[in-house]
Structure formats: structure tokens, C-alpha cells
Design a protein around this motif. Structure first.
Motif, PDB file in Angstrom:
ATOM      1  N   UNK A  89      31.084  41.963  33.560  1.00 41.09           N
ATOM      2  CA  UNK A  89      32.403  41.969  32.939  1.00 41.09           C
ATOM      3  C   UNK A  89      33.335  43.015  33.521  1.00 41.09           C
ATOM      4  N   UNK A  90      32.928  44.292  33.540  1.00 39.76           N
ATOM      5  CA  UNK A  90      33.802  45.305  34.145  1.00 39.76           C
ATOM      6  C   UNK A  90      34.112  45.039  35.612  1.00 39.76           C
ATOM      7  N   UNK A  91      33.136  44.525  36.357  1.00 35.98           N
ATOM      8  CA  UNK A  91      33.372  44.275  37.783  1.00 35.98           C
ATOM      9  C   UNK A  91      34.497  43.261  37.972  1.00 35.98           C
ATOM     10  N   UNK A  92      34.441  42.143  37.252  1.00 38.93           N
ATOM     11  CA  UNK A  92      35.483  41.128  37.441  1.00 38.93           C
ATOM     12  C   UNK A  92      36.819  41.613  36.884  1.00 38.93           C
ATOM     13  N   UNK A  93      36.800  42.380  35.780  1.00 36.56           N
ATOM     14  CA  UNK A  93      38.066  42.859  35.232  1.00 36.56           C
ATOM     15  C   UNK A  93      38.703  43.907  36.136  1.00 36.56           C
ATOM     16  N   UNK A  94      37.896  44.740  36.784  1.00 40.89           N
ATOM     17  CA  UNK A  94      38.471  45.694  37.735  1.00 40.89           C
ATOM     18  C   UNK A  94      39.182  44.956  38.867  1.00 40.89           C
ATOM     19  N   UNK A  95      38.697  43.778  39.175  1.00 40.53           N
ATOM     20  CA  UNK A  95      39.308  43.005  40.255  1.00 40.53           C
ATOM     21  C   UNK A  95      40.561  42.267  39.781  1.00 40.53           C
ATOM     22  N   UNK A  96      40.536  41.701  38.560  1.00 39.04           N
ATOM     23  CA  UNK A  96      41.630  40.818  38.144  1.00 39.04           C
ATOM     24  C   UNK A  96      42.621  41.493  37.199  1.00 39.04           C
ATOM     25  N   UNK A  97      42.258  42.635  36.609  1.00 44.24           N
ATOM     26  CA  UNK A  97      43.191  43.416  35.800  1.00 44.24           C
ATOM     27  C   UNK A  97      43.461  44.795  36.396  1.00 44.24           C
ATOM     28  N   UNK A 151      47.656  41.983  43.743  1.00 41.09           N
ATOM     29  CA  UNK A 151      49.046  41.551  43.663  1.00 41.09           C
ATOM     30  C   UNK A 151      49.909  42.418  42.758  1.00 41.09           C
ATOM     31  N   UNK A 152      49.287  43.347  42.025  1.00 43.87           N
ATOM     32  CA  UNK A 152      50.018  44.104  41.019  1.00 43.87           C
ATOM     33  C   UNK A 152      50.158  43.363  39.712  1.00 43.87           C
ATOM     34  N   UNK A 153      49.644  42.116  39.671  1.00 49.36           N
ATOM     35  CA  UNK A 153      49.729  41.292  38.466  1.00 49.36           C
ATOM     36  C   UNK A 153      48.324  40.815  38.069  1.00 49.36           C
ATOM     37  N   UNK A 154      48.228  40.115  36.952  1.00 44.95           N
ATOM     38  CA  UNK A 154      46.959  39.536  36.520  1.00 44.95           C
ATOM     39  C   UNK A 154      46.546  38.477  37.533  1.00 44.95           C
TER      40      UNK A 154
END
Length: 769
Positions: A150-158, A585-588
């Protein structure tokens, strides 16, 4: 009769006062400011019982004779030899020096994934790493068994993992503003009892009452009906385990296909949304992700899914996603798909809207956010950069020199010669324990430092007896707690136990690093220093006044500066350019250019349904999906023989929950002895027949002390990790996949005896030797 002494203390499951008479704990009183104290606090006195304690420093006989040339397969079977503390410290320091000089410091694994104490000073993993950093470094781990993918993917996408660490919308905003609350996984006081650095006030129950009183529509998506308390009145959707991603995508697809998605929000606040939309509407692969598609995978009703999709965009809607969902094969996907669904509704950044992760997974997630500094002991600078994902220890031990990927980079497993585990029990946390047992024969030396004679300690070469928190002074507190709490010594150390600080200081001194390790401070000197760091930080950063140390220690707690009514990403929603995220991208990110380049089959460039290695959609007729969740009566394997834990056992072993129709089909009666098995292993449990579990699913809590019967490999205590699957969630996250697990269940006719009695016999035999 002596006078009763009242001692302030704290554990992972809450603060309390210990009543001490003549050096014995005779009672426990809940913290006066806690509105919902955990019953586990009344089990704490079990720590003082000697039956499961390590009595003195011990060394395995074969290792003492032959050192690294000993028979490593004798671990767990061979007798231990008592040694003095001086000899034990000399042996440990000698091994650190030998391995460092001969093989390099990367060959020292500082395992120590531990929950022995919520104290931030006598924190065994931190102190071990502090000592090893002074000795030249070590190989460590990243992330946790509880939450990794969970943290790994959120660090990438958020751009950060704060949303799953307690800094998404606070629960008070959900109680005040949400109209539709979809709970993926759980929202339960069972797991909210616990918090990593201690917890002062359990607030989940009050927020659930507020949610109920406001008439919020609550939908529970879980194979277990009691994952939300009955009084909340949630509508239960008994989903097939590991298929939440498909439901999230089906809901998002319904919204998109109806043209009701928030195109303006997607254009302003996300990147790669076109790639995600093409997947949802079927242009990418020819398969529309709609209610009918999701129903076929999840086992839920297509009409209900379509109706919920409509409701999500018509009301203020909030999605909560438990940490448990990402402890599965492709565990990155439910976290990312939930973010995609929330983005499609356009409600991210609105009060009571959007998505949050981990509510009730720990007690402080969703509570008021502590904005001041938290107490901690510095681990010092790391001399070398060597690590593994936390759940890949067996892979590391079995495959020295092999490559693995993590967060898009390729690394190499070290050649591990020495394992030093302090305050933890991988024979509880890790998956596929028989595979771990084989890997455990590979290191030349294994050192275990723990108060208890766990299954891990039994399989060590050197065992060092550490004291429990009630035998020393400490401080509790963390970023999810609104109070810092005193942990005052209640009793003298049991046997020859020493505090973790004293043990590591002695080893550091033997290695020539006493001054750098201690900085000239003893226990109380460090506590004063740590507290002053917290107090001065609160004053300097927030103008918040905390009492001086002496007053804090006398009163037992001090308030910290907190933020309430927090809405995650509100500023970003209002001004995405001014508050750009730390993403590509600076975005979600809903469509990732970086993941497109990596081209991982198990973690694609957008949220996706990828069937797991084991699930009910591809199961044989006689296979069940096993859920191994946190029990209500203890934390992990701690206090397994305490009153709260024993109340949930039968015949000294764990209870396996099974649906009445499934039980009847197998000839299993409530209270009957059952055997769970698959190709990885087998264990026994007592059947608990209940309609609170979905058909095709069985539930066996974690934490039973691993108790294999003789050489059969059959665990008689009910430890589910003899069955769980030991593979990474994906090449990106490499998290734990424990909840991806199929088993067979049958009545057991053999004589297994009482599991606790058998384990006590093991320990008695060791003690006698």
C-alpha cells in the motif's frame, strides 16, 4: 500485606495504572481519560510469569563447541548451555566483529521487526540498529508486514504514503459530512485496540456512534459480517476475498459508462486518466468494467453494484480501505483502484469525501493528528545502503546474490552470515513457516534478544534475556496519539533479564563504541532528553506549552498539539499547481508513465484487476479461502496465554470460524477438532461454526505460538502461517501476501493434546537442560 503502589504505564493496546504489592502486580486500572479501554490491559501481569520467559543468557551447545561450523539443523532441538552475561556479550560482539571483517557488514541482518514494547527509548529494533550502525552497518528491512504494498503504490501515485499512515481525512470529518460510507475490509474496535507507539484514548467507538446517529449509509464489503460492529447497522456485502479491486473498478466503470464521472476534476487533478478510462470502458482490452463484470468476479449482486455506483456520485461519499486488503497478491491494486474510484467521483479533497486507508487497522488512524515531534531514540547514520523488503527474509536467506526488484529498482540479496533479531518473532509474522525453517538453517549464527522463549528464540544460537516494559522506565507516544505517556517501572527484572538499552550498550562498549552509543546518558538521562526534544519542538513549532519532565513524570502524561477536522488533499484540490504532489506529474497518477516503462505484468500502468495466485474463483471444490487476521484478545503473539487470549481459545488452541453450511457438508461440529492443510503445511484448530463468515471462507487468527508435533510438521496450536503463501505482492511493492491462501479442511480424529501444555513441556525441557 504490603502497601499498594500505583504505577503509570502504557502498552500497544492503551495506557493504564498498574497496582503493585510486595513486588507483584495485583491489578490493572484503565487510564482515566480513555473512553473505551482495551480488555487486553488486564493480561499484562502475564509478562511477569516465568513459564515462557528466557531466564538467563543461553548458548546452543553445538554452536558453543563449533561456532560457525556447528550443525545448523540442530537449532530448536539441541540443548542450551547457560553462560554469564560477560561471556554472552563477548560472544555476540565477537560474532559481529568476525562477520564484519570477514564478509562485510551487509552480511549482518538486523532483523528485529518487533512489537515487544511501545516504549520509544527501549525500542529494541532502534537500539539494535543504533549499535550496528556504530559497528559499520547492517542489512535491514523496509516497510512492515502490516503494510508494505500500500505505501509503495501510494508513494508513487500520491507522492507520499501519509494517506495510509493516519493523515487522510480524520474520522470526525467523516462523522460530520459523509452520507455514504463504503468500508472495504473493516472498521472495527478489534484492531483499533492497538497502536504502534501506544495509545491514550480509543476514539473509534465514539466516531462510529456519531456515524450511526447521523444516519450515514454504511456498506461493509468484507467476507466477515462482524468487521463493522453490529450496532452501526451496516449493510453487509460478503465479497469473495481478494476481489475488492474488481468491485472498485466495476463501480468506477459504471460511473464512467453512464457519463457521470467528474471530468473536470480528472483533468485538473490527475494524470494518466485517459489510460484509466480506456481500461474501464473496454477500449483498452475489449472488456467493459461494469457491474455485471464485477459481479462475476466478486460473487456480489450486479444490481446492487449498479445502484451503489449511482449513489456514490449523488451523495457525499467516502471510501475506507483496510490495510488487510494490500496483504495479498497484487495488494497494490485495491489501494490504487480505490484512489481511482474516488477520483472518478470527483470527491477527493472535500470534507467527508474521497478515500482513506487503514482506519481501525491501528487505533490512531483517523484520530486527531499529532503535529508535534514524537519521542524516539536516534538510530544514527547508516554507513551502508543494504536492505530487503520486510517480507522477503526467506528469499534473502535461501538466495544470496540473487536479484530482486523494489520500487522500480533492481537490487541484490546479501550473503547473510549473521542474523540478530531483537524484540520480534518471525515465527509469528512470516509466511510459510516450513519454508522459513529451511532458510533458518543457512546463517552461521543467529542471535535472538527477547523476554520470551518464542519459537524464534528456541531456534537461536545465542539467546539474550531482555526485560519487558513493566521492568524498566520508558516513554510512549507517536504521531497518531494526542498524549505522550510515562511508562514507569513496576517490578524488578525477572531472572537475569536486562533492559534492551543496557544490553546494547554493553555490546557497543565491547566493540569500542560506548560513548557514541550512550552519549553519556543512563536510562533516566535519555528519557529526560527525549521528552525535552518533544516539549521544545511543540513550543518552537506550534507555540504549544507542555509541562517540564518532572511534572510529566509525576502526572504520567502530557498533551501534544493536534490537528482535528482534517480533510486530506483539500489544498491540492483548490490549487493543484500551487500544492503539487511529489509524483511524476505533480498530480494524482491514474496512468503511470514510469510503470509503463517498467512493464510489470503484476503491476500495470493503471489500476487493474489481476487474478491472484490463489482465490475462490480458481479453487477446487474442496478448497476454502483462509483469512488470518488479528485476534481480539492479544496483539500478534504477545500475551498469548493471558486471560483475554485464552478466552478465545478452546483446548489450548485457536478457533477456526466456518459457515454452518460448510461445516455440515464436512461433518464438522462446533467445538470439533479440525485439520487445515495445503501443500505448504498443516495445523490443527477448534471449529467455531458461525454465520458471520461468508461461505467458502474460513478464519484462523494469527498469533498462536508455533508448536509442531514431533517431526510430523503438524502445528497443533493453530498457527495459520504454516499455511500462508510466501510470495511478494508484486515486483513493485514486494509486500506480504498472507491473505492469498487456499486450504482444505477436515475433521481430525487423532490425539493432539493441549497445545499450550505441549509448548510448556518444550520450554521445561530446555530449562531442565
Amino acid at each position: 500485606m504490603g502497601d499498594i503502589r500505583r504505577v503509570r504505564h502504557c502498552s500497544h493496546w492503551g495506557a493504564y495504572t498498574l497496582l503493585v504489592e510486595d513486588g507483584r502486580i495485583v491489578g490493572t486500572e484503565p487510564f482515566e481519560l480513555d473512553p473505551a479501554p482495551s480488555p487486553i490491559i488486564h493480561s499484562v501481569k502475564e509478562w511477569a510469569e516465568t513459564a515462557r520467559r528466557v531466564p538467563r543468557p543461553l548458548v546452543r551447545e553445538g554452536w558453543l563447541e563449533k561456532r560457525e561450523g556447528s550443525d545448523r539443523r540442530a537449532r530448536g532441538e539441541e540443548r542450551f548451555v547457560p553462560v554469564s552475561w560477560d561471556e554472552a556479550i563477548g560472544l555476540v560482539a565477537g560474532e559481529i566483529r568476525r562477520v564484519s571483517q570477514t564478509y562485510g557488514n551487509a552480511s549482518i541482518f538486523g532483523g528485529s521487526y518487533g512489537w515487544t514494547s511501545c516504549g520509544r527509548f527501549h525500542h529494541a529494533p532502534s537500539l539494535l540498529k543504533r549499535m550496528l550502525n556504530l559497528a559499520g552497518g547492517y542489512t535491514g528491512h523496509v516497510d512492515t508486514y502490516s503494510i508494505a504494498a500500500g505505501p509503495v503504490i501510494l508513494r508513487h501515485v500520491l507522492g507520499e504514503d501519509a494517506a495510509c499512515g493516519g493523515q487522510a481525512n480524520t474520522l470526525d470529518t467523516i462523522a460530520a459530512h459523509t452520507e455514504t460510507l463504503v468500508v472495504f475490509g473493516a472498521l472495527t474496535p478489534r484492531t483499533a485496540q492497538n497502536e504502534a507507539g501506544g495509545i491514550a484514548r480509543h476514539t473509534l467507538e465514539a466516531n462510529l456512534r456519531a456515524i450511526r446517529e447521523r444516519g450515514v449509509k454504511v456498506i461493509l464489503v468484507s467476507p466477515l459480517k462482524d468487521d463493522v460492529p453490529e450496532e452501526v447497522g451496516a449493510e453487509w456485502w460478503p465479497i469473495r476475498p481478494n476481489t475488492d479491486t474488481a468491485l472498485m473498478l466495476g463501480l468506477a466503470g459504471e460511473i464512467v459508462l453512464a457519463g457521470r464521472h467528474d471530468a473536470a476534476f480528472l483533468a485538473r487533478c490527475t494524470s494518466g486518466s485517459e489510460r484509466f478510462l480506456r481500461y474501464l470502458d473496454g477500449r483498452a482490452d475489449g472488456q467493459r468494467k461494469d457491474a455485471a463484470w464485477a459481479a462475476g468476479i466478486t460473487g456480489l449482486d450486479a444490481g446492487a453494484i449498479a445502484a451503489l455506483a449511482k449513489r456514490l456520485v449523488e451523495t457525499r461519499s467516502m471510501l475506507t480501505v483496510s490495510w488487510s486488503l494490500q496483504r495479498a497478491h497484487h495488494g497494490e491494486q485495491p489501494f490504487w483502484a480505490a484512489l481511482g474510484l474516488a477520483a472518478v467521483t470527483g470527491q477527493i479533497g472535500l470534507p467527508g469525501g474521497g478515500v482513506g486507508y487503514g482506519y481501525s487497522s491501528l487505533g490512531g488512524v483517523g484520530a486527531a493528528i499529532n503535529v508535534g515531534p514524537s519521542p524516539f531514540i536516534p538510530q544514527l547514520k547508516r554507513p551502508i545502503d543494504s536492505f530487503i523488503p520486510v517480507a522477503r527474509i526467506t528469499d534473502m536467506l535461501l538466495n544470496p546474490g540473487a536479484e530482486f526488484s523494489y520500487e522500480g529498482k533492481v537490487r541484490t540479496y546479501p550473503d547473510t552470515r549473521l542474523v540478530y533479531w531483537a524484540g520480534g518473532n518471525p515465527y509469528h509474522h512470516h509466511q510459510d513457516l516450513n519454508r522459513l525453517s529451511e532458510a533458518w538453517t543457512r546463517p552461521e549464527t543467529i542471535i535472538v534478544q527477547d523476554p520470551m522463549f518464542t519459537a524464534t528464540a528456541r531456534r537461536a544460537d545465542i539467546v539474550l534475556p531482555a526485560s519487558t516494559s513493566i521492568e524498566r522506565n520508558d516513554i510512549a507516544g507517536n504521531r497518531r496519539s494526542d498524549l505522550v505517556l510515562a511508562m514507569q517501572q513496576a517490578i524488578a527484572p525477572v531472572g537475569e533479564a536486562r533492559s534492551d538499552y543496557d544490553i546494547f550498550r554493553a555490546i557497543a562498549a565491547e566493540l569500542g563504541h560506548d560513548e557514541a552509543f550512550s552519549e553519556g546518558r543512563d536510562e533516566m538521562g535519555w528519557l529526560r532528553h527525549i521528552y525535552e526534544t518533544v516539549r521544545s519542538g511543540a513550543e518552537e513549532r506550534h507555540g504549544f506549552a507542555m509541562p517540564d519532565f518532572d511534572r510529566f513524570w509525576a502526572e504520567g502524561y502530557a498533551a501534544c498539539p493536534v490537528k482535528e477536522n482534517h480533510t486530506y488533499l483539500a489544498e491540492f484540490r483548490d490549487e493543484p499547481e500551487a500544492h503539487a504532489l511529489k509524483t511524476e506529474s505533480g498530480r494524482i497518477v491514474l496512468g503511470s508513465e514510469a510503470l509503463e516503462r517498467l512493464h510489470y505484468a503484476d503491476c500495470r500502468s493503471h489500476p487493474a484487476w489481476i487474478p491472484p495466485a490463489e482465490w475462490l474463483g480458481a479453487a477446487a471444490d474442496d478448497e476454502f479461502h483462509l483469512i488470518s487476521h488479528q485476534p481480539a484478545g492479544r496483539l500478534h503473539s504477545q500475551l498469548e496465554t493471558g486471560p483475554a487470549s485464552l478466552a478465545l481459545k478452546r483446548n489450548g488452541r485457536e478457533q477456526m470460524r466456518i459457515h454452518p453450511q460448510d461445516a455440515a457438508g464436512l461433518g464438522i461440529a462446533d467445538g470439533g477438532l479440525v485439520r487445515l492443510s495445503n501443500a505448504r503445511g498443516a495445523c490443527l484448530a477448534t471449529a467455531q461454526v458461525s454465520d458471520t463468515v461468508r461461505r467458502g471462507v474460513v478464519v484462523l487468527p494469527t498469533g498462536a505460538w508455533f508448536t509442531p508435533a514431533g517431526n510430523s510438521g503438524l502445528d497443533i496450536a493453530g498457527n495459520p502461517n504454516v499455511l500462508t503463501l510466501d510470495i511478494g505482492t508484486s515486483q513493485l511493492g514486494q509486500g506480504c501476501s498472507a491473505h492469498t491462501c487456499l486450504v482444505r479442511v477436515e475433521p481430525y480424529r487423532g490425539d493432539a493434546g493441549d497445545a499450550i501444555a505441549v509448548y510448556q513441556d518444550h520450554l521445561a525441557a530446555i530449562a531442565a537442560a
